[in-house]
Design a protein around this motif. Structure first.
Motif, short mmCIF file in Angstrom:
data_model
loop_
_atom_site.label_atom_id
_atom_site.label_comp_id
_atom_site.label_asym_id
_atom_site.label_seq_id
_atom_site.Cartn_x
_atom_site.Cartn_y
_atom_site.Cartn_z
N VAL A 98 0.85 -1.18 0.00
CA VAL A 98 0.00 0.00 0.00
C VAL A 98 0.89 1.24 0.00
N VAL A 99 0.47 2.29 -0.70
CA VAL A 99 1.32 3.48 -0.82
C VAL A 99 1.41 4.24 0.50
N HIS A 100 0.28 4.49 1.16
CA HIS A 100 0.33 5.26 2.41
C HIS A 100 -0.64 4.67 3.43
N PRO A 101 -0.43 4.93 4.72
CA PRO A 101 -1.30 4.38 5.76
C PRO A 101 -2.76 4.79 5.56
N LEU A 110 4.50 1.98 1.76
CA LEU A 110 5.61 2.67 1.11
C LEU A 110 6.05 3.87 1.95
N VAL A 111 5.11 4.61 2.50
CA VAL A 111 5.43 5.78 3.31
C VAL A 111 6.25 5.39 4.55
N ASN A 112 5.89 4.28 5.20
CA ASN A 112 6.68 3.83 6.35
C ASN A 112 8.13 3.60 5.96
N ILE A 132 3.98 12.03 -0.96
CA ILE A 132 3.22 11.33 -1.99
C ILE A 132 2.52 12.33 -2.92
N VAL A 133 2.95 12.36 -4.17
CA VAL A 133 2.38 13.26 -5.18
C VAL A 133 1.25 12.56 -5.92
N HIS A 134 1.42 11.28 -6.20
CA HIS A 134 0.38 10.46 -6.85
C HIS A 134 0.56 9.05 -6.32
N ARG A 135 -0.39 8.18 -6.58
CA ARG A 135 -0.28 6.83 -6.05
C ARG A 135 -0.75 5.81 -7.07
N ILE A 136 -0.44 4.55 -6.82
CA ILE A 136 -0.97 3.45 -7.59
C ILE A 136 -1.55 2.43 -6.61
N ASP A 137 -2.44 1.59 -7.10
CA ASP A 137 -3.15 0.66 -6.23
C ASP A 137 -2.21 -0.34 -5.57
N LYS A 138 -2.69 -0.90 -4.46
CA LYS A 138 -1.91 -1.89 -3.72
C LYS A 138 -1.40 -3.00 -4.63
N ASP A 139 -2.26 -3.56 -5.46
CA ASP A 139 -1.89 -4.71 -6.29
C ASP A 139 -1.46 -4.32 -7.70
N SER A 141 1.95 -2.75 -9.61
CA SER A 141 3.37 -2.49 -9.36
C SER A 141 3.84 -1.32 -10.22
N GLY A 142 5.03 -0.80 -9.90
CA GLY A 142 5.63 0.16 -10.80
C GLY A 142 6.08 1.47 -10.20
N LEU A 143 6.35 2.43 -11.08
CA LEU A 143 7.06 3.66 -10.74
C LEU A 143 6.18 4.75 -10.14
N LEU A 144 6.71 5.37 -9.10
CA LEU A 144 6.07 6.50 -8.45
C LEU A 144 7.11 7.59 -8.20
N MET A 145 6.73 8.85 -8.37
CA MET A 145 7.62 9.94 -8.01
C MET A 145 7.24 10.46 -6.63
N VAL A 146 8.26 10.79 -5.84
CA VAL A 146 8.07 11.24 -4.46
C VAL A 146 8.80 12.57 -4.28
N ALA A 147 8.16 13.51 -3.58
CA ALA A 147 8.75 14.84 -3.37
C ALA A 147 9.38 14.93 -1.98
#
Length: 302
Positions: A98-101, A110-112, A132-139, A141-147
């Motif tokens: 999961v991306v964030h709590p 991911l945030v942890n 977290i600027v944008h997110r993708i679903d738990k299931d 996979s792939g690329l995310l940009m973080v600020a």
């Protein structure tokens, strides 16, 4: 806010904790069991136990308990960092993370892991979603940009709003898609029949997905999808709309599908302008092994 859903014939005799967790995005079975113990779940206006076997026509109602924001713990979680500098980082998120709590997921996100890895992250999205600027679903996979700071966050968010961020996904869909290229231009909003799912609706927000067929198999199609907009579950809902739901996506597609740990969807390519240097940057990450294995097996049987 309370939600409710009527049980269909195909789901009769299933345990309510398993059935409800399958229907709720990013909510574990253990969390559903806790909700049931705390009387946040009812069937036909009465409380039941976790082992209750649902029946066709049962009206299941639930409400997500309010969670007070709390300090997020740093966790030494292995992360695949594709790029990092003092302003941004790009991470390749695995399936199942999961991306964030959120409700049901207070650790292992991911945030942890990011908080353990980085001393500072932007705070624009609050204490629960730092960086977290944008997110993708738990299931997915792939690329995310973080600020790493607010100035970078705002610049990246503006690029998303202006549609200058390029995001390409790799997918496997049910059925054989006839056209080599296509565009799905259909608004997406909450599914009125199932509020935990998105659907094409007249009241929805504009959503545009472009796709290109990579290879056709007997019963599936390998394709790439490019997002022009970034609505919740956009590709999953759009593919269901054109009657080619993603393989492994039980929420939007059939139960009988490829053996995958989640939907066959991978954020393969990410391109954006660096918020400080102004340099155009592009990153690519290959699909995970389970995705590639599925493709190999499809090739062998075609």
């Amino acid at each position: 806010m309370s939600e409710q859903l009527k049980v269909e014939a195909a789901d009769a005799s299933k345990r309510i904790d398993k059935w409800l967790s399958d229907h709720l995005e990013d909510v574990s079975r253990a969390q559903v069991q806790q909700w049931i113990r705390e009387h946040h779940v009812s069937v036909n206006d009465r409380h039941v136990k976790s082992n209750y076997k649902i029946q066709e026509g049962d009206l299941v109602a639930w409400s997500v308990p309010e969670v007070k924001p709390a300090a997020i713990e740093k966790e030494n979680i292995p992360l695949t960092i594709v790029y990092e500098d003092e302003d941004v980082l790009v991470v390749n998120k695995p399936v199942g993370m999961v991306v964030h709590p959120s409700a049901g997921h207070y650790s292992g996100t991911l945030v942890n892991g990011l908080l353990y890895h980085c001393d500072d992250l932007s705070g624009i999205n609050g204490v629960e979603r730092p960086g977290i600027v944008h997110r993708i679903d738990k299931d997915t996979s792939g690329l995310l940009m973080v600020a790493k700071h607010d100035k970078a966050h705002q610049h990246l968010a503006d690029q998303l709003q202006e549609k200058t961020v390029e995001r390409e996904y790799e997918a496997i869909a049910h059925g054989v898609i006839a056209h080599d290229h296509g565009t799905i231009d259909a608004p997406i909003g909450r599914d009125p029949k199932e509020r935990q799912r998105m659907a094409v609706t007249e009241e929805g927000k504009d959503a545009v997905t472009h796709f290109t067929v990579e290879r056709r198999f007997e019963e599936f199609t390998h394709l790439t999808c490019k997002l022009e907009t970034g609505r919740t579950h956009q590709i999953r809902a759009h593919m269901r709309y054109i009657e080619h739901p993603l393989a492994g996506d039980h929420k939007y597609g059939p139960r009988k599908t490829l053996a995958l740990p989640g939907q066959a969807l991978h954020a393969r390519t990410l391109s954006f302008t660096h918020p400080v240097s102004g340099e155009r940057m592009k990153f690519t990450a290959p699909a995970p092994e389970h995705f590639q294995k599925a493709l190999r097996e499809l090739e062998e049987t075609s």
